[in-house]
Design a protein around this motif. Structure first.
Motif, PDB file in Angstrom:
ATOM      1  N   TRP A   1       1.312 -15.526  -6.422  1.00 38.22           N
ATOM      2  CA  TRP A   1       1.018 -16.724  -5.635  1.00 38.22           C
ATOM      3  C   TRP A   1       0.496 -17.832  -6.525  1.00 38.22           C
ATOM      4  O   TRP A   1       0.384 -18.973  -6.095  1.00 38.22           O
ATOM      5  CB  TRP A   1       0.034 -16.418  -4.509  1.00 38.22           C
TER       6      TRP A   1
ATOM      7  N   LEU B   1      -7.078   0.164   8.931  1.00 45.37           N
ATOM      8  CA  LEU B   1      -7.256  -1.279   9.082  1.00 45.37           C
ATOM      9  C   LEU B   1      -6.119  -1.873   9.907  1.00 45.37           C
ATOM     10  O   LEU B   1      -6.341  -2.684  10.808  1.00 45.37           O
ATOM     11  CB  LEU B   1      -7.297  -1.915   7.695  1.00 45.37           C
TER      12      LEU B   1
ATOM     13  N   TYR C   1      -7.765  -4.571 -10.593  1.00 41.66           N
ATOM     14  CA  TYR C   1      -7.993  -4.427  -9.164  1.00 41.66           C
ATOM     15  C   TYR C   1      -9.395  -4.819  -8.752  1.00 41.66           C
ATOM     16  O   TYR C   1      -9.668  -5.002  -7.572  1.00 41.66           O
ATOM     17  CB  TYR C   1      -7.656  -2.999  -8.702  1.00 41.66           C
TER      18      TYR C   1
ATOM     19  N   HIS D   1       3.317 -11.704   0.047  1.00 41.97           N
ATOM     20  CA  HIS D   1       2.076 -11.359   0.745  1.00 41.97           C
ATOM     21  C   HIS D   1       1.006 -12.422   0.452  1.00 41.97           C
ATOM     22  O   HIS D   1       0.410 -12.979   1.371  1.00 41.97           O
ATOM     23  CB  HIS D   1       1.613  -9.977   0.285  1.00 41.97           C
TER      24      HIS D   1
ATOM     25  N   ARG E   1      -3.718  -5.568 -11.959  1.00 46.78           N
ATOM     26  CA  ARG E   1      -3.113  -5.944 -10.696  1.00 46.78           C
ATOM     27  C   ARG E   1      -1.638  -6.276 -10.907  1.00 46.78           C
ATOM     28  O   ARG E   1      -1.174  -6.390 -12.030  1.00 46.78           O
ATOM     29  CB  ARG E   1      -3.852  -7.132 -10.089  1.00 46.78           C
ATOM     30  N   ARG E   2      -0.945  -6.432  -9.810  1.00 44.36           N
ATOM     31  CA  ARG E   2       0.476  -6.753  -9.838  1.00 44.36           C
ATOM     32  C   ARG E   2       1.287  -5.688 -10.562  1.00 44.36           C
ATOM     33  O   ARG E   2       2.245  -5.985 -11.245  1.00 44.36           O
ATOM     34  CB  ARG E   2       0.706  -8.127 -10.476  1.00 44.36           C
TER      35      ARG E   2
ATOM     36  N   ARG F   1       0.832  -1.208   0.000  1.00 44.02           N
ATOM     37  CA  ARG F   1       0.000   0.000   0.000  1.00 44.02           C
ATOM     38  C   ARG F   1       0.862   1.252   0.000  1.00 44.02           C
ATOM     39  O   ARG F   1       0.509   2.248  -0.634  1.00 44.02           O
ATOM     40  CB  ARG F   1      -0.941   0.007   1.198  1.00 44.02           C
TER      41      ARG F   1
ATOM     42  N   TYR G   1       8.901  -5.038  -5.478  1.00 44.02           N
ATOM     43  CA  TYR G   1       7.447  -5.028  -5.396  1.00 44.02           C
ATOM     44  C   TYR G   1       6.875  -6.387  -5.793  1.00 44.02           C
ATOM     45  O   TYR G   1       5.984  -6.921  -5.127  1.00 44.02           O
ATOM     46  CB  TYR G   1       6.870  -3.927  -6.287  1.00 44.02           C
TER      47      TYR G   1
ATOM     48  N   HIS H   1     -10.303  -9.694  -1.610  1.00 39.20           N
ATOM     49  CA  HIS H   1     -10.103  -9.216  -0.245  1.00 39.20           C
ATOM     50  C   HIS H   1     -11.434  -9.094   0.481  1.00 39.20           C
ATOM     51  O   HIS H   1     -11.510  -9.316   1.688  1.00 39.20           O
ATOM     52  CB  HIS H   1      -9.337  -7.901  -0.236  1.00 39.20           C
TER      53      HIS H   1
HETATM   54  C1  HEA Z   1      -5.704 -14.022   3.555  1.00 42.35           C
HETATM   55  C2  HEA Z   1      -5.434 -13.361   2.585  1.00 42.35           C
HETATM   56  C3  HEA Z   1      -5.096 -11.908   2.518  1.00 42.35           C
HETATM   57  C4  HEA Z   1      -5.152 -10.925   3.472  1.00 42.35           C
HETATM   58  C5  HEA Z   1      -5.589 -11.049   4.907  1.00 42.35           C
HETATM   59  C6  HEA Z   1      -4.737  -9.738   2.824  1.00 42.35           C
HETATM   60  C7  HEA Z   1      -4.670  -8.509   3.457  1.00 42.35           C
HETATM   61  C8  HEA Z   1      -4.364  -7.321   2.807  1.00 42.35           C
HETATM   62  N1  HEA Z   1      -3.995  -7.182   1.480  1.00 42.35           N
HETATM   63 FE1  HEA Z   1      -3.762  -8.660   0.149  1.00 42.35          FE
HETATM   64  N2  HEA Z   1      -3.568 -10.140  -1.217  1.00 42.35           N
HETATM   65  C9  HEA Z   1      -3.854 -11.460  -1.013  1.00 42.35           C
HETATM   66  C10 HEA Z   1      -4.372 -12.026   0.140  1.00 42.35           C
HETATM   67  C11 HEA Z   1      -4.609 -11.317   1.314  1.00 42.35           C
HETATM   68  N3  HEA Z   1      -4.405  -9.991   1.516  1.00 42.35           N
HETATM   69  C12 HEA Z   1      -3.543 -12.217  -2.184  1.00 42.35           C
HETATM   70  C13 HEA Z   1      -3.734 -13.716  -2.371  1.00 42.35           C
HETATM   71  C14 HEA Z   1      -3.075 -11.325  -3.120  1.00 42.35           C
HETATM   72  C15 HEA Z   1      -2.625 -11.616  -4.552  1.00 42.35           C
HETATM   73  C16 HEA Z   1      -1.148 -11.812  -4.615  1.00 42.35           C
HETATM   74  C17 HEA Z   1      -0.724 -12.026  -6.021  1.00 42.35           C
HETATM   75  O1  HEA Z   1      -1.130 -11.250  -6.897  1.00 42.35           O
HETATM   76  O2  HEA Z   1       0.009 -12.994  -6.260  1.00 42.35           O
HETATM   77  C18 HEA Z   1      -3.099 -10.019  -2.488  1.00 42.35           C
HETATM   78  C19 HEA Z   1      -2.722  -8.852  -3.120  1.00 42.35           C
HETATM   79  C20 HEA Z   1      -2.885  -7.592  -2.557  1.00 42.35           C
HETATM   80  C21 HEA Z   1      -2.780  -6.385  -3.278  1.00 42.35           C
HETATM   81  C22 HEA Z   1      -2.564  -6.263  -4.775  1.00 42.35           C
HETATM   82  C23 HEA Z   1      -1.135  -6.246  -5.144  1.00 42.35           C
HETATM   83  C24 HEA Z   1      -0.993  -6.181  -6.615  1.00 42.35           C
HETATM   84  O3  HEA Z   1      -1.714  -6.888  -7.315  1.00 42.35           O
HETATM   85  O4  HEA Z   1      -0.162  -5.414  -7.074  1.00 42.35           O
HETATM   86  C25 HEA Z   1      -3.012  -5.369  -2.393  1.00 42.35           C
HETATM   87  C26 HEA Z   1      -3.008  -3.940  -2.733  1.00 42.35           C
HETATM   88  O5  HEA Z   1      -3.574  -3.156  -2.106  1.00 42.35           O
HETATM   89  C27 HEA Z   1      -3.237  -5.970  -1.120  1.00 42.35           C
HETATM   90  C28 HEA Z   1      -3.486  -5.275   0.057  1.00 42.35           C
HETATM   91  C29 HEA Z   1      -3.831  -5.864   1.264  1.00 42.35           C
HETATM   92  C30 HEA Z   1      -4.092  -5.115   2.480  1.00 42.35           C
HETATM   93  C31 HEA Z   1      -4.005  -3.634   2.635  1.00 42.35           C
HETATM   94  C32 HEA Z   1      -4.418  -6.043   3.437  1.00 42.35           C
HETATM   95  C33 HEA Z   1      -4.791  -5.763   4.868  1.00 42.35           C
HETATM   96  O6  HEA Z   1      -6.009  -6.387   5.167  1.00 42.35           O
HETATM   97  C34 HEA Z   1      -3.713  -6.280   5.767  1.00 42.35           C
HETATM   98  C35 HEA Z   1      -3.942  -5.742   7.121  1.00 42.35           C
HETATM   99  C36 HEA Z   1      -2.977  -6.302   8.095  1.00 42.35           C
HETATM  100  C37 HEA Z   1      -1.998  -5.610   8.641  1.00 42.35           C
HETATM  101  C38 HEA Z   1      -1.757  -4.212   8.246  1.00 42.35           C
HETATM  102  C39 HEA Z   1      -1.100  -6.321   9.597  1.00 42.35           C
HETATM  103  C40 HEA Z   1      -1.293  -5.966  11.026  1.00 42.35           C
HETATM  104  C41 HEA Z   1      -0.597  -4.735  11.396  1.00 42.35           C
HETATM  105  C42 HEA Z   1       0.737  -4.539  11.386  1.00 42.35           C
HETATM  106  C43 HEA Z   1       1.741  -5.535  10.917  1.00 42.35           C
HETATM  107  C44 HEA Z   1       1.255  -3.261  11.860  1.00 42.35           C
HETATM  108  C45 HEA Z   1       1.975  -2.413  10.837  1.00 42.35           C
HETATM  109  C46 HEA Z   1       1.074  -1.767   9.811  1.00 42.35           C
HETATM  110  C47 HEA Z   1       0.453  -0.558   9.882  1.00 42.35           C
HETATM  111  C48 HEA Z   1       0.319   0.188  11.129  1.00 42.35           C
HETATM  112  C49 HEA Z   1      -0.185   0.005   8.638  1.00 42.35           C
HETATM  113  N4  HEA Z   1      -3.151  -7.308  -1.239  1.00 42.35           N
END
Ligand code: HEA
Ligand code: HEA
Ligand code: CUA
Ligand SMILES: [Cu+2]
Lengths: 304, 346, 558, 107
Positions: free
Chosen positions: C148, C480, C390, C84, C457-458, C61, C77, C397
């Motif tokens: 992934w 969040l 996206y 992730h 995406r990506r 993010r 990235y 998500h």
């Molecule tokens: C269980 C599955 C899961 C979960 C829980 C999340 C959680 C989140 N994901 Fe994820 N995401 C995926 C599974 C998941 N994602 C998958 C499978 C992909 C595709 C990958 C690929 O393309 O191969 C993806 C891809 C993905 C992208 C797209 C990337 C891209 O295509 O370029 C983005 C972009 O915004 C994103 C954002 C987030 C965010 C903001 C959260 C938030 O919900 C996370 C919130 C959690 C925290 C923030 C952690 C706790 C807090 C801390 C560690 C403290 C420090 C942080 C702060 C104070 C900010 N994720």
């Protein structure tokens, strides 16, 4: 493990081998047998992925698969099938004697099963070695290196009922040029193998993928054809390799069973481990029952 | 009809089927809202109206209702079928390539798009097309998967190594639109994009004129065919030529030795040049040599273009060839292999 | 009845040996066969993985705050989003509810002393650790950048990252999941207490049963696929490389054969938790019990028929695209059934707003949006535009974070008193539930719009005109993140300073509430006999509601 | 299901040997069937026969060696379900491959 469980056990009658979480032997047996079956379902899906790959490629390149298959020794394959079947029988008898509480026969049968299991693996080693010597391992550098121009050795064993065409040809002159793999690359017996697509070509029954996939230079291209045969061997090695791995695991289980049976740990009331190991063993046998025709017996009739 | 311009949330809408996609999208949003609002309202309403008034109360028991369950299974099912049908119709539109389309060839490569027009212009990461003309893209890649994506046209398709994939569109509005690579392809995936320029036909012609780099593919192909590669020595035309007749074959069915028929599409022509004896035309000997290794990918494109042009200026025989049933491609390909097995063993 | 004694003793706080106090040595944890201890060890491990995955998410993010690649290079990235995805899916979300809550509660809920195969359970934990360690090792060595989904031929021939090691990590981890599923199936079949018939099972158990089916039937296929990929990468020969006759799309078929059903591994347990929460916090029998139970099974079965909807533009045949699109619509119906039944359960209930219930209500809204946008993606003509944008990111998500993660949090809060014997701060619980809900929507709703505008995406960098929405998204992610960090703090705090929870803080009828908190190693003092239907809140349940009420009002007065 | 008790006295040594004989005959039969050209009857006949024999062999192993014949319904279900799922995997994968349009040039 926990003290709680231990005190628990002091107060109740516990059949030998009954674990603390179960109420009685029947519940335990039921659990273990369902568990084993679910595990076998899992195993079937595991091999299933490979069978899907096999299906896709065989439906595309049937001739290359037939050619590859003709390099496998149906005698050894068949023998191994029989060996496994016998071992299945002895395994079944192990369970039978366990049910009867006959410890001595049980030990004998386990030993026999292990013997046949080992024989199977031994034959596999012979076969793999043969592939190694003939340059049929699909990985570059994993084959016996033969210098440019050198002849390859004749096929190891040919029995009377072996496919004629295959047998005679394998033993007579082999063309020199194509049997040189200085780097240990994958190679095929061009003369012999290309016969199949040629025959197919005359009849014009190549699949579309084959029409594109075997040709260049306006002719059947041994290089391109070889690539497809190599896919066959890749699948062959992965499938039989995983199968052999299961056999090895099975032998480990058998060794443990032997130890247990030797110590007389099983009785008419408690022989679950024997039965479960039996299920596993039979499953491995079943996989082979399919591998044998699907890998060893393709397109045999073409060469007849 | 364009639904997009007044809704800022929509991207540019610039192809003939983009309004269809937008309409489908709007329909789905409608359905979503129609389900979301009542459900959310119900949740809030129930949660507030029936909030806990007394600790550990035991509200009246209620039993399920088969009628309700049936109703709320069938309604979503019916609605989802309309969604499926809508999608299927639009999909059909998107992937059924029309016959009278202008050809553009696309080769993807980490991390650039190489594009060549039917008239010989080459461009990299840019695509110029005239407005109101159907454009067909024939695409492949040199390395990994990519995806040619033009959001303003609401279409995209993966490009796959070892295969041609196709897509088409007809631009409706001049302008400059994003071109993306939408299938992850490694390091510079996000840099693998550019622009699509949609121009009025006149501007497009100017662009073409200003940009001509020597020959058009057809000209270049003709040159190769007649002089450089000597195809004409067998395919010169006329009565007793050694090679098969090439005029008018494009997109027609060709009868092969052995009885199968194939459609003479780009892939087939390409294969005929690279692997001639793979599919030998009925009535000819398999004497044509392969040209694999002698022609580059671009020359192939030109040759294919030239042979297609031969079909443009017509030939009477094409009628008779077209008589063969058209729907053969998939069936023939899959069934053909084993059918004549009997012959093989005679 | 025994539960009354249990309540009394819990309230009076008599010291008792429970599963936590039964042995304090490291060995007593590492060699335990107690499903509750194993669940706790899972809980700790997956939390670490979630934090790691969340840190990667934060990096994503932050990088996307600006259109250029200024914070991270493209190479980094790519690794960041891949890792992730891998950590979140394979090492957090798939084991989350089954391995933690399922492990802990399933035997208690059906009145068993333990899972049927405790040693297998421990083995699955160890396998998970080995797979996880291998993956972490690979990530530390340099990571992996294939996405992934590991699409070939990029992953087999072109990527220079640690695909092998991560692949093996996932391969190994797969068996952990398989063994958990196997154990659940066996346990549910054979270990039910007397009187605990199939239709008296809590819906959480049904949901886990359905999940286990998918684990057993699907996971082995992805295991063999990843293995083939690893072999192909090492020996440079294989079946996915088109230049030697292979087919890259076969990989996608095999991969999605598992990975679509796997998304139901990632939602079914969540749905199970929600069924529990909705019914229990409305104190009303769940509406349409059988329909919810069977729809779980239906989802698990039909989920296997739709994998091609991830491949609409991949070059698979048009005919196959249509078939898969059709079946995708069919599989949405059972989810709809659940949604309606939950809503109907609230009707004429006695709805309390405790923290777990806030999560449950949040789930309903978010999963609704996530599921409905799944329909957008299942409608094949529309997906041609939406796929790999996206919009897909937002969709998954919504279902994964808005669905399963929220359900997981709800479940953790709900059963926390049972697992630890301590009550957390209800005030902070509510605050954090609100923050998560708001932050989540702010993060991911803008991504739907971004997706329809075509942002792929990506992408490490994107066109500048899309920046505004991305800023919203990043801002939301911070909220969040804070919302998700708070539970770590107040739940941790409750362990030390929390009030004793009592055996049945919510006066609920489930079997898990009829033993002490935390439960003893054998779960029950004596084998329970079930005489009441599922979700029975009235007198038939045998709960002493009167005295609980009077105790409660006494507490309020004083 | 829990009512049924798994009976143990259904198989005798002669029965085991009979099953064994079926398996041996099956193996020999597969081998010879493979050398006879049946593909001219209809394409794929050889494979079909080989698979038919293999299925028979598998069935007897499962039914008698693995005692499925006397097992509870759940175990039948396991056995059937796994093949059903295999069929799903085969059918839906091939559904794509068999309906692809041409356009392949470098397999
Ligand atoms: C269980 C599955 C899961 C979960 C829980 C999340 C959680 C989140 N994901 Fe994820 N995401 C995926 C599974 C998941 N994602 C998958 C499978 C992909 C595709 C990958 C690929 O393309 O191969 C993806 C891809 C993905 C992208 C797209 C990337 C891209 O295509 O370029 C983005 C972009 O915004 C994103 C954002 C987030 C965010 C903001 C959260 C938030 O919900 C996370 C919130 C959690 C925290 C923030 C952690 C706790 C807090 C801390 C560690 C403290 C420090 C942080 C702060 C104070 C900010 N994720
Ligand atoms: C928990 C995980 C989860 C769940 C539950 C779902 C559920 C669904 N998903 Fe999702 N999906 C993912 C996780 C999940 N998905 C992930 C991770 C990806 C991307 C993978 C990647 O490429 O990296 C993905 C991608 C994805 C795609 C491919 C997109 C693309 O790459 O092009 C598609 C396409 O059909 C899809 C569809 C659906 C559908 C139809 C459902 C349905 O099950 C939803 C059913 C629910 C409802 C429909 C809501 C409730 C119903 C009602 C309120 C009644 C109204 C209903 C009707 C009118 C029918 N998903
Ligand atoms: Cu090319 Cu992404
Ligand atoms: Cu899916």
């Amino acid at each position: 493990m926990s003290s709680h469980a231990d005190t628990h056990e002091e107060f109740h009658y516990h059949a030998p081998g009954l674990q603390h979480q179960f109420e009685d032997m029947k519940q335990q047996e039921e659990s273990v047998s369902i568990g084993m079956w679910v595990f076998l379902v899992q195993e079937i899906m595991f091999f299933g992925g490979l069978f899907t790959a096999y299906l896709v490629f065989r439906s595309r390149f049937p001739m290359a698969f037939a050619a590859g298959s003709n390099h496998l020794d149906a005698f050894w394959g068949g023998l191994n099938t029989l060996v496994l079947i016998v071992s299945s029988l002895t395994m079944a008898l192990t369970v039978y004697y366990a049910q009867k509480g006959n410890r001595n026969m049980q030990v004998v049968m386990i030993v026999l099963t292990m013997l046949f299991g080992t024989t199977f693996l031994g034959v596999k080693v012979i076969e793999y070695r043969d592939k190694y010597e003939h340059g049929l391992v699909p990985v570059q550098g994993w084959n016996k290196k033969v210098k440019e121009g050198e002849h390859k050795e004749a096929a190891s064993v040919v029995l009377p009922f072996e496919t004629r065409a295959f047998a005679s040809e394998a033993q007579t002159e082999a063309p020199a040029v194509h049997h040189s793999n200085p780097k240990g690359e994958f190679q095929i017996d061009v003369e012999k193998d290309m016969k199949l697509p040629k025959m197919a070509e005359d009849g014009k029954f190549l699949t579309q993928a084959e029409q594109v996939g075997y040709y260049s230079n306006g002719k059947l291209d041994p290089e391109k054809f070889r690539d497809k045969v190599r896919i066959f061997f890749y699948i062959y090695f992965v499938m039989t390799g995983l199968h052999a791995l299961h056999m090895i695991v099975g032998l480990g289980i058998m060794a443990w069973l032997l130890w247990m049976a030797w110590r007389n740990s099983f009785s008419i009331d408690y022989y679950m481990p024997v039965e479960m190991s039996g299920l596993y063993w039979h499953f491995v046998d079943i996989v082979w029952i399919f591998l044998f025709p699907l890998l060893y017996l393709l397109g045999r009739h073409f060469l007849h | 009809m364009q639904t997009s311009s007044w809704v800022p949330l929509f991207p540019d809408s610039a192809s003939t089927f983009s309004w269809q996609v937008d309409a489908l999208y709007a329909y789905l949003i409608l359905i979503s809202v129609a389900f979301t609002i009542p459900i959310v309202v119900a949740i809030f309403f129930f949660a507030i109206k029936y909030r806990e008034r007394e600790k550990y109360a035991t509200p009246e028991e209620m039993h399920g209702s088969i009628v309700l369950e049936t109703v709320w299974s069938i309604i979503p099912f019916v609605i989802s079928m309309t969604i499926f049908l809508g999608g299927a119709i639009v999909y059909y539109e998107q992937y059924r390539v029309p016959d009278d389309a202008m050809d553009v060839y696309v080769v993807g490569k980490q991390w650039m798009w190489k594009i060549q027009h039917g008239t010989g212009q080459r461009e990299i990461n840019e695509l110029h097309v005239p407005v109101g003309r159907k454009v067909k893209l024939t695409m492949t890649t040199e390395d990994v998967l990519h995806d040619f994506s033009i959001p303003a046209f609401r279409t995209k398709a993966d490009v796959v190594p070892g295969r041609y994939t196709y897509m088409w569109f007809e631009a409706t509005k001049p302008g400059k639109y994003h071109l993306y690579c939408a299938e992850y392809c490694g390091l510079n995936h996000s840099g693998m994009g550019g622009w699509v320029y949609v121009m009025e036909q006149r501007d497009f012609d100017n662009w073409l004129a200003g940009n001509v780099s020597g020959q058009t593919p057809v000209e270049q192909g003709k040159d190769l065919f007649q002089n450089k590669l000597g195809c004409a020595s067998c395919h010169a035309g006329g009565a007793d030529q050694r090679g098969a007749k090439l005029e008018g074959i494009f997109n027609k069915d060709v009868k092969l030795v052995g009885g199968a028929t194939v459609k003479a599409d780009e892939a087939y022509i390409r294969n005929s040049i690279l692997n001639p004896s793979a599919q030998v035309v009925e009535g000819y000997q398999p004497i044509m040599p392969t040209f694999k290794g002698q022609v580059t990918e671009e020359q192939l494109v030109s040759l294919v273009a030239y042979i297609k042009s031969l079909s443009g200026d017509t030939s009477p025989t094409s009628q008779s060839q077209a008589a063969a049933p058209a729907a053969n491609t998939s069936a023939a390909n899959t069934v053909a292999p084993a059918k004549p097995a009997a012959n093989a063993n005679k | 009845m025994q539960n009354v004694d249990a309540i009394e003793s819990g309230i009076s706080g008599q010291p008792k040996v429970n599963y936590l106090t039964n042995g304090f040595t490291l060995k007593s944890w590492l060699l335990t066969k107690d499903h509750k201890r194993i669940a706790i060890m899972y809980l700790i491990t997956i939390s670490l993985f979630f934090l790691a995955g969340g840190l990667y998410a934060s990096a994503i993010r932050l990088e996307l705050l600006t259109p250029e690649t200024d914070l991270l290079t493209s190479a980094t990235y790519n690794k960041v989003f891949t890792q992730h995805g891998i950590l979140m899916i394979f090492f957090f979300l798939i084991p989350s509810i089954p391995a933690v809550l399922g492990n802990f509660l399933l035997p208690i809920m059906i009145g068993a002393k333990d899972l049927a195969l405790p040693r297998v359970n421990l083995l699955s934990l160890y396998i998970y650790w080995v797979g996880g360690l291998l993956t972490v090792y690979a990530l530390l060595q340099g990571g992996v950048d294939t996405g992934w989904t590991f699409y070939t031929p990029y992953s087999t021939t072109f990527s220079n990252s640690y695909v092998m090691a991560v692949g093996l990590g996932i391969f190994i981890n797969g068996f952990s999941s398989i063994l958990t599923g196997l154990n659940f199936i066996v346990t549910i079949h054979t270990m039910r207490a007397p009187g605990m018939t199939w239709f008296r099972l809590p819906l959480f158990v049904w949901a886990n049963y359905a999940t286990s089916l998918v684990m057993i039937l699907g996971t082995p296929v992805v295991a063999i696929t990843v293995l083939l990929l690893a072999i192909e990468r090492t020996v440079k020969v294989g079946i996915f490389d088109p230049s030697i006759g292979g087919d890259p799309i076969l990989f996608q078929h095999l991969f999605w054969f598992y990975s679509h059903p796997a998304v139901y591994i990632m939602i079914l347990p969540g749905m199970g938790v929600i069924s529990e929460l909705i019914s229990n916090f409305s104190r009303k029998k769940i509406f349409g019990y059988e329909f919810i139970a069977f729809s779980s099974i239906a989802i698990a079965v039909f989920g296997f028929l739709v994998w091609g909807h991830h491949m609409f533009v991949s070059g698979q045949s048009i005919y196959a695209g249509l078939v898969f699109s059709f079946l995708t619509m069919v599989v949405a119906v059972p989810s709809a059934i659940k949604m309606f039944n939950w809503t109907a359960t609230l009707y004429k209930g006695s709805v309390s707003y405790d923290t777990p219930m806030l999560y449950a209500l949040g789930f309903m809204g978010l999963f609704l949006i996530g599921g409905l946008t799944g329909l957008f993606l299942g409608s094949v003509g529309l997906t041609v535009h939406l796929t790999d944008t996206y919009f897909v990111v937002a969709h998954f998500h919504y279902v994964m974070v808005g669905g399963q993660v929220i359900a997981y949090l709800g479940g953790i809060h709900y059963w926390w008193p049972k697992m630890t014997g301590k009550m957390y701060s209800e005030f902070w619980g509510k605050i954090s539930a609100m923050l998560v809900f708001i932050g989540f929507n702010l993060t991911f709703f803008p991504q739907f719009i971004l997706g329809y505008q075509g942002m792929p995406r990506r992408y490490a960098s994107y066109p500048p005109e899309l920046q505004v929405l991305n800023i919203f998204s990043t801002a939301g992610a911070s909220v969040l993140g804070v919302g998700l960090l708070m539970p770590v703090v107040y739940l941790g705090h409750s362990l030390i300073k929390g009030k004793p929870a009592g055996d049945n803080p919510w006066m609920l009828p489930g079997l898990e509430w009829r033993t002490s908190s935390p439960p003893p190693t054998e779960n029950f003092e004596k084998m329970p006999v079930v005489t009441w239907e599922a979700y029975e809140f009235g007198e038939e349940s045998g709960l002493d509601l009167e005295s609980a009420r009077s105790r409660n009002s006494a507490a309020v007065v004083s | 299901m829990s009512e049924e008790h798994i009976e143990h006295d259904h198989m005798t040594i002669p029965k085991y040997l009979a099953v064994f004989a079926v398996l041996v005959v099956g193996t020999i039969l597969t081998y010879y069937a493979a050398t006879v050209d049946m593909d001219h009857i209809f394409p794929g006949a050889n494979t079909l026969v080989a698979l038919g024999i293999a299925l028979t062999k598998m069935s007897v192993v499962m039914l008698f060696f693995m005692h499925v014949y006397w097992s509870p319904r759940l175990i039948w279900l396991c056995a059937v379900a796994s093949f059903f799922w295999l069929a799903i995997m085969f059918a839906f994968t091939m559904q794509d491959y068999l309906t692809r349009i041409s356009g392949v040039f470098s397999v």
